[in-house]
Design a protein around this motif. Sequence first.
Motif, short mmCIF file in Angstrom:
data_model
loop_
_atom_site.label_atom_id
_atom_site.label_comp_id
_atom_site.label_asym_id
_atom_site.label_seq_id
_atom_site.Cartn_x
_atom_site.Cartn_y
_atom_site.Cartn_z
N VAL A 44 0.82 -1.22 0.00
CA VAL A 44 0.00 0.00 0.00
C VAL A 44 0.85 1.27 0.00
O VAL A 44 0.30 2.36 -0.15
CB VAL A 44 -0.98 0.02 1.20
CG1 VAL A 44 -1.90 -1.19 1.16
CG2 VAL A 44 -0.22 0.05 2.53
N GLU A 59 0.73 4.79 -2.55
CA GLU A 59 -0.54 4.56 -3.26
C GLU A 59 -0.50 3.31 -4.14
O GLU A 59 -0.97 3.30 -5.27
CB GLU A 59 -0.90 5.79 -4.09
CG GLU A 59 -1.14 7.03 -3.25
CD GLU A 59 -1.50 8.24 -4.08
OE1 GLU A 59 -0.84 8.46 -5.13
OE2 GLU A 59 -2.45 8.95 -3.70
N GLY A 60 0.08 2.23 -3.59
CA GLY A 60 0.08 0.96 -4.30
C GLY A 60 1.08 0.86 -5.43
O GLY A 60 0.88 0.07 -6.37
N ARG A 83 -3.91 -0.46 -8.43
CA ARG A 83 -3.27 0.17 -7.28
C ARG A 83 -4.31 0.58 -6.24
O ARG A 83 -4.14 0.33 -5.04
CB ARG A 83 -2.46 1.38 -7.74
CG ARG A 83 -1.23 1.02 -8.56
CD ARG A 83 -0.50 2.23 -9.09
NE ARG A 83 0.03 3.07 -8.02
CZ ARG A 83 0.89 4.06 -8.21
NH1 ARG A 83 1.32 4.33 -9.44
NH2 ARG A 83 1.34 4.77 -7.19
N ARG A 84 -5.38 1.20 -6.70
CA ARG A 84 -6.41 1.67 -5.77
C ARG A 84 -7.11 0.50 -5.09
O ARG A 84 -7.40 0.55 -3.88
CB ARG A 84 -7.42 2.52 -6.53
CG ARG A 84 -8.58 3.05 -5.72
CD ARG A 84 -8.12 3.98 -4.62
NE ARG A 84 -8.04 3.32 -3.32
CZ ARG A 84 -7.59 3.87 -2.22
NH1 ARG A 84 -7.13 5.11 -2.22
NH2 ARG A 84 -7.54 3.20 -1.10
N CYS A 96 -5.26 -0.71 -2.20
CA CYS A 96 -5.21 0.24 -1.09
C CYS A 96 -6.51 0.33 -0.30
O CYS A 96 -6.57 1.04 0.71
CB CYS A 96 -4.82 1.63 -1.61
SG CYS A 96 -3.11 1.73 -2.18
#
Length: 310
Positions: free
Chosen positions: A173, A176-177, A205-206, A209
């Motif tokens: 994480v 932002e990943g 990525r999101r 997270c």
Amino acid sequence: MTLPDSFAVVRPEGPWVHRDVAANGARFHIAETGEGPLVLLVHGFPQYWWAWRHQLTALAAAGYRAVAMDLRGVGGSDRTPRGYDPANLALDVTGVIRSLGEPDAALVGHDLGGYLAWTAAVMRPKLIRRLAVVSMPHPRRWRAAMLGDPRQTAAGGYVWGFQRPWIPERRLVADEGALVERLIRDWSGPRMAGALDEEALRHYRRAMCIPSTAHCAVEPYRWLVRSMARPDGFQFNRRMKRPVRVPTLHLHGSLDPVLRTRSAAGSGIYVEAPYRWRLFDGLGHFPHEEDPEGFSGELVEWLRDPEPDR
């Protein structure tokens, strides 16, 4: 980098419908489209259902009911405190098939999803009509390669790294990943640079997270290693001696850097049914995204083939 909010990432609009289904004591998010025989798509690490966006539309156009699910702890599915061993995760998959009201499904799994697809075909064979596994050897083959092949042991170094407490989650994480994007790029073949757009990478990525996702995503790998010397691991390994008795398509990228071709090849010895091995030349760990048209065409052709052993 500005990342989209979690809801928009998990449930983006498209030619599919989002909904939740209950199975095996938890709630699972699915995206579905099309009508016809059910094809259930199960993602791997470090992704979620979005990895199958190309196949959802291709399968629907070919006359199938295509459903992509989020595994327990990932995407829009429940994040439970336990239940991340492969037997329970496989029951999640077969439970979703039942919750969809279908007698059986063609099951397609990639990476960890492929590991669970092998497992589901052994544990609940009546629910699996056909099996397609991507970038993952049979569980017994995977175990033998990780323990006995130094090159596979090195290639699967990320699995050993996941055994540390908390550090893997923090790394996944951080920034932002950013590690998620780096893993996808590093594990892909040369075609991925043009096939995977920045929006897709932001989605992955999101999604990682979202709170608790990183922990849930690495827990299955912790079980795979830590159980090797435990009774539950021995029991699972013995259970997987049972042969797979449904037609099986095994797909693999020739340039896969984390699961070597040599490790995956030979899984057919565990299949007492028509078995087809397909090696995609020049592709890496994500053939369904690196060459979505070629992959989808191969999958649809095999699903339609009345004689899949040819």
